[in-house]
Design a protein around this motif. Structure first.
Motif, PDB file in Angstrom:
ATOM      1  N   PRO A 198      36.248  59.430  90.275  1.00  0.00           N
ATOM      2  CA  PRO A 198      36.811  58.106  89.955  1.00  0.00           C
ATOM      3  C   PRO A 198      38.232  57.899  90.495  1.00  0.00           C
ATOM      4  N   HIS A 224      36.824  52.406  94.955  1.00  0.00           N
ATOM      5  CA  HIS A 224      36.158  52.082  93.687  1.00  0.00           C
ATOM      6  C   HIS A 224      34.736  51.614  93.990  1.00  0.00           C
ATOM      7  N   PRO A 262      33.320  55.634  85.312  1.00  0.00           N
ATOM      8  CA  PRO A 262      33.707  56.957  84.817  1.00  0.00           C
ATOM      9  C   PRO A 262      32.672  58.060  84.979  1.00  0.00           C
ATOM     10  N   ASP A 289      38.172  55.326  83.750  1.00  0.00           N
ATOM     11  CA  ASP A 289      38.071  55.773  85.151  1.00  0.00           C
ATOM     12  C   ASP A 289      39.361  55.511  85.927  1.00  0.00           C
ATOM     13  N   HIS A 290      40.437  55.175  85.177  1.00  0.00           N
ATOM     14  CA  HIS A 290      41.758  54.981  85.803  1.00  0.00           C
ATOM     15  C   HIS A 290      42.863  55.767  85.105  1.00  0.00           C
ATOM     16  N   ALA A 318      42.467  59.081  87.290  1.00  0.00           N
ATOM     17  CA  ALA A 318      41.142  59.395  86.759  1.00  0.00           C
ATOM     18  C   ALA A 318      40.893  60.899  86.802  1.00  0.00           C
TER      19      ALA A 318
END
Ligand SMILES: [Zn+2]
Ligand SMILES: [Zn+2]
Length: 285
Positions: A24, A248, A15, A69-70, A41
């Protein structure tokens, strides 16, 4: 002619954002004329706009797991689509807990939402959004697109998923956040494209130092819950996929490491085409 592509909107793992950082995880899948936003994100709204997607056409969102972060910008994305003219339904397919997030977001924005309905005559955003809690198996099937999920390995989370997107002509698999698992090779067997998370082993000690406030626990989390680039390559090879896109990325903001290092890490492990992801890359199917 229909365009079919995947755009990686944000390719950073984790994040935090720092000067020079990418954003992200967010992705846009366009298959059989359907637009599916996969993970939301920070930066997802900007990323979709940059791909030329009118926000009023937002209809389907899939969330892989409940790490910020999603999904940190999920509410702001839908709210911005609403103020940009959205008047049709949006369905969020996500793990248990996504409903609590959405209710909390609506509560936090109640003053603004009520005002815009009253003062601007907007439709009620609360009526437009539908939540579907997902489990392993079929997420949805619609107009020749089948989306399925398997649980991946991302402790301590349990409801954490990889997704397969399949049409008559294309098959794309998204790993989500996961440690290496053989189930993913089966799930992605023969796919055109596997988008897999990746860490660069040699760069982790320096990253720990830069983060500054993590403990050994953070390193232990990376090692038990994520995948090194070379292991992602092995999964792709075992699955026999045509293309592997690394995303990622951990780290993503260390100028000491670049595309070449990711390629070197995968060398000798995967025979197909390797794509090292970056924010905004569009991968045609
Ligand atoms: Zn993540
Ligand atoms: Zn995660």
């Amino acid at each position: 002619m229909t365009e079919n592509y995947v755009a990686l909107l944000g390719t950073k793992g984790g994040p935090a954002v720092r000067p020079g950082s990418s954003m992200p995880t967010s992705n846009l899948f366009v298959m059989n004329g359907q637009k599916i936003v996969v993970d939301c994100a920070l930066g997802v709204t900007r990323g979709l706009i940059d791909q030329g997607m009118p926000l009023q056409s937002l209809a389907t969102i899939v969330i892989s797991h409940m790490h910020s972060d999603h999904y940190l910008e999920l509410g702001p994305l839908i709210h911005t689509a609403w103020t940009s003219g959205l008047k049709t339904d949006v369905t969020i397919y996500g793990p248990d807990g996504i409903d609590v997030y959405w209710e909390g977001f609506l509560a936090s924005m109640k003053a603004d939402i009520d005002l815009r309905i009253e003062d601007e005559g907007r439709p009620d955003i609360r009526d437009l959004v539908h939540i579907q809690t997902i489990d392993a198996g079929i997420v949805f099937e619609r107009d020749g697109l089948s989306v399925t999920a398997i649980r991946n390995e991302h402790p301590p989370l349990v409801d954490t998923f990889a997704f397969s997107f399949k049409t008559a002509n294309h098959h794309v698999v998204f790993s989500g956040d996961t440690a290496p698992i053989t189930a993913l090779s089966d799930f992605a067997s023969g796919a055109d494209l596997l988008i897999h998370e990746a860490m660069l082993e040699s760069a982790l000690p320096a990253l720990m130092e830069r983060i500054g406030n993590g403990s050994d626990k953070l390193m232990a989390h990376w090692l038990r819950s994520h995948t090194f680039a070379h292991d992602a390559a092995i999964t792709a090879q075992n699955a026999g996929v045509k293309r592997l896109a690394l995303s990622h990325l951990i780290p993503s903001d260390d100028p000491t490491y670049g595309t070449k290092d990711w390629e070197t890490a995968c060398e000798g492990h995967f025979d197909g085409e390797l794509i090292v992801g970056y924010d905004g890359i569009r991968i045609d199917l």
